[in-house]
Design an enzyme around this catalytic site. Structure first.
Site, PDB file in Angstrom:
ATOM      1  N   THR A  56       0.826  -1.211   0.000  1.00 23.95           N
ATOM      2  CA  THR A  56       0.000   0.000   0.000  1.00 23.95           C
ATOM      3  C   THR A  56       0.864   1.267   0.000  1.00 23.95           C
ATOM      4  OG1 THR A  56      -1.392  -1.285   1.512  1.00 23.95           O
ATOM      5  CG2 THR A  56      -1.986   1.043   1.179  1.00 23.95           C
ATOM      6  N   THR A  57       1.853   1.283   0.896  1.00 20.88           N
ATOM      7  CA  THR A  57       2.691   2.479   1.058  1.00 20.88           C
ATOM      8  C   THR A  57       3.412   2.783  -0.256  1.00 20.88           C
ATOM      9  OG1 THR A  57       3.074   1.607   3.284  1.00 20.88           O
ATOM     10  CG2 THR A  57       4.417   3.479   2.605  1.00 20.88           C
ATOM     11  N   LYS A  69      11.404  -4.589   5.418  1.00 24.33           N
ATOM     12  CA  LYS A  69      12.475  -5.061   4.524  1.00 24.33           C
ATOM     13  C   LYS A  69      12.192  -4.709   3.062  1.00 24.33           C
ATOM     14  CE  LYS A  69      14.279  -9.056   7.038  1.00 24.33           C
ATOM     15  NZ  LYS A  69      14.428 -10.523   6.942  1.00 24.33           N
ATOM     16  N   HIS A 123      -8.565  -0.679   1.923  1.00 23.90           N
ATOM     17  CA  HIS A 123      -8.342  -2.128   1.999  1.00 23.90           C
ATOM     18  C   HIS A 123      -9.671  -2.880   1.790  1.00 23.90           C
ATOM     19  CE1 HIS A 123      -4.291  -1.559   3.332  1.00 23.90           C
ATOM     20  NE2 HIS A 123      -4.546  -1.287   4.592  1.00 23.90           N
TER      21      HIS A 123
HETATM   22  N1  LIG Z   1       8.754   1.590  -1.390  1.00 27.08           N
HETATM   23  C1  LIG Z   1       8.568   0.320  -1.090  1.00 27.08           C
HETATM   24  N2  LIG Z   1       8.971  -0.644  -1.933  1.00 27.08           N
HETATM   25  C2  LIG Z   1       8.781  -1.949  -1.649  1.00 27.08           C
HETATM   26  N3  LIG Z   1       8.201  -2.396  -0.506  1.00 27.08           N
HETATM   27  C3  LIG Z   1       7.788  -1.466   0.369  1.00 27.08           C
HETATM   28  C4  LIG Z   1       7.939  -0.084   0.132  1.00 27.08           C
HETATM   29  N4  LIG Z   1       7.426   0.591   1.178  1.00 27.08           N
HETATM   30  C5  LIG Z   1       6.989  -0.320   2.046  1.00 27.08           C
HETATM   31  N5  LIG Z   1       7.205  -1.564   1.577  1.00 27.08           N
HETATM   32  C6  LIG Z   1       6.896  -2.846   2.215  1.00 27.08           C
HETATM   33  O1  LIG Z   1       5.490  -3.077   2.128  1.00 27.08           O
HETATM   34  C7  LIG Z   1       5.061  -3.784   3.295  1.00 27.08           C
HETATM   35  C8  LIG Z   1       4.022  -2.956   4.036  1.00 27.08           C
HETATM   36  O2  LIG Z   1       2.831  -3.100   3.320  1.00 27.08           O
HETATM   37  P1  LIG Z   1       1.738  -1.949   3.236  1.00 27.08           P
HETATM   38  O3  LIG Z   1       2.380  -0.696   2.810  1.00 27.08           O
HETATM   39  O4  LIG Z   1       0.645  -2.492   2.396  1.00 27.08           O
HETATM   40  O5  LIG Z   1       1.275  -1.832   4.747  1.00 27.08           O
HETATM   41  S1  LIG Z   1      -0.114  -1.209   5.233  1.00 27.08           S
HETATM   42  O6  LIG Z   1      -1.168  -2.135   4.827  1.00 27.08           O
HETATM   43  O7  LIG Z   1      -0.251   0.107   4.646  1.00 27.08           O
HETATM   44  O8  LIG Z   1       0.033  -1.154   6.699  1.00 27.08           O
HETATM   45  C9  LIG Z   1       6.294  -4.009   4.137  1.00 27.08           C
HETATM   46  O9  LIG Z   1       6.789  -5.272   3.712  1.00 27.08           O
HETATM   47  P2  LIG Z   1       7.740  -6.180   4.587  1.00 27.08           P
HETATM   48  O10 LIG Z   1       9.077  -5.517   4.572  1.00 27.08           O
HETATM   49  O11 LIG Z   1       7.774  -7.512   3.900  1.00 27.08           O
HETATM   50  O12 LIG Z   1       7.157  -6.262   5.951  1.00 27.08           O
HETATM   51  C10 LIG Z   1       7.166  -2.864   3.699  1.00 27.08           C
HETATM   52  O13 LIG Z   1       8.523  -3.049   3.997  1.00 27.08           O
END
Ligand SMILES: Nc1ncnc2c1ncn2[C@@H]1O[C@H](COP(=O)(O)OS(=O)(=O)O)[C@@H](OP(=O)(O)O)[C@H]1O
Length: 361
Positions: free
Chosen positions: A107-108, A325, A163
């Site tokens: 999402t982020t 991560k 969501h």
């Molecule tokens: N820029 C970017 N690129 C790739 N991945 C990223 C990015 N930003 C956030 N993340 C990873 O996305 C995971 C968080 O998911 P969401 O952003 O959907 O979280 S939420 O639902 O808004 O709370 C979480 O994954 P995990 O690291 O596997 O826990 C974040 O690390």
């Protein structure tokens, strides 16, 4: 709808003993604690939704907050209040673009990319608000705003995130003809990301396994019990909609976005109605957006290293917690191949015949 203060709370009864048997203790619920002692106060809109929810099936074994079932999906209370409020009150503009995800699916990242794309001609490279504001503060979250009855929209930025599963989206969204972008992710990494996130919410010094243990989280996720789950039904709803109406619903996959970010960012821009011009491509605008929104770039910005998001969420969330991560396949560090294959098999069975598979990524 009739709202009774004494409506019964049917539970999925076989679950409570399971939770107790596994040594799950009751942590105080943030919202219940806050609202104690207000029994005689007039019902607020939020209270009314909570009353309605009290008649929904409920499960208490997915971590520290109960889940309520509504229209086939399970929700934490605050998100379900938000969903009900959004279904009743959300009035999108026809040009709005709704960013849809299952929690922890990226999402982020999607918020940052979509925001950078739609605002690129409004701000210079050095002025983009993404440099000083967390992505979650740049793109409002439908359920949270609806639950608080606020509208944090910048009318010039046609983005809102949710969501909510496809079939439960407010009907106003389809009536307005808004475009939807869906981003999904390998369920094994989604589960691990959520597991880490929720464990991070537990107080320091307690036995975290007594509340959120990996095997149990795995089991009930496989059963379809998780916030906004079953996961596969969330994915299927948007996948089918994207097949039926590709001009209205764009379906993206986190792993594909990782593999070829430039290609997918161009696709996203095109779909949203903000295509890159050849001149922009020559100037490296696409690559600039990809770099700005990369995990390392966002994570290292001051705005994302500090600050709190979502004061009304069941937990206080530090912006740092949205960046753990950001890789694919991290699940392998936590559960074994056999568990991975088991979850894959469940998901593939659920998705079979739909034309979509996580395994081909
Ligand atoms: N820029 C970017 N690129 C790739 N991945 C990223 C990015 N930003 C956030 N993340 C990873 O996305 C995971 C968080 O998911 P969401 O952003 O959907 O979280 S939420 O639902 O808004 O709370 C979480 O994954 P995990 O690291 O596997 O826990 C974040 O690390």
């Amino acid at each position: 709808m009739l709202i009774s203060r004494r409506s019964p709370t049917p539970r999925v009864s076989k679950i409570l003993p399971l939770r107790q048997a596994r040594g799950y203790n009751a942590l105080p619920l943030v919202h219940e604690a806050r609202e104690g002692g207000e029994k005689d106060a007039p019902l607020t809109q939020q209270d009314k939704y909570k009353e309605i929810m009290s008649s929904f099936p409920r499960r208490d074994d997915w971590v520290v907050q109960p889940l309520y079932q509504y229209q086939g999906f399970w929700y934490f209370q605050v998100y379900l209040v938000g969903l009900l409020a959004a279904q009743e009150n959300f009035r999108p503009q026809p040009y709005d673009i709704v960013l849809c995800t299952y929690p922890k699916s990226g999402t982020t990242w999607l918020k940052a990319l979509a925001y950078a794309i739609v605002t690129r001609s409004r701000f210079s490279d050095f002025e983009n608000p993404l440099l000083t504001k967390a992505p979650h503060d740049c793109v409002p979250f439908l359920e949270i705003d609806a639950a608080r009855n606020v509208c944090n929209r910048d009318q010039e930025i046609p983005l809102v995130a949710t969501h909510i599963p496809y079939n439960s989206l407010p009907t106003s969204i389809s009536e307005s003809g808004c475009k939807l972008v869906y981003l999904c992710r390998d369920p094994k990494d989604v589960l691990m990301s959520m597991w880490h996130f929720l464990r991070g919410k537990l107080p320091e010094g307690i036995d975290k396994d007594a509340y959120i243990n990996l095997n149990h989280s795995f089991e009930i996720f496989c059963e379809g019990i998780s916030g906004n789950g079953p996961y596969w039904d969330h994915v299927l709803g948007y996948w089918k909609a994207s097949v039926k109406s590709p001009e209205e619903v764009l379906f993206l996959v986190y792993e594909d976005l990782k593999k070829d970010t430039v290609f997918n960012v161009k696709k996203l821009a095109e779909f949203m109605g903000y295509p890159f011009t050849p001149e922009e491509e020559r100037r490296g605008v696409v690559q600039h957006i990809v770099d700005l929104c990369s995990f390392d770039s966002l994570r290292n910005l001051k705005a994302n290293k500090s600050g709190v998001y979502s004061p009304d969420s069941p937990f206080t969330v530090q912006n740092t917690e949205f960046f753990r991560k950001g890789i694919t396949g991290d699940w392998k560090n936590y559960f074994n191949e056999e568990m991975g294959a088991h979850l894959d098999q469940i998901i593939e069975e659920k998705l079979s015949g739909s034309g979509f598979s996580f395994l081909s990524r």
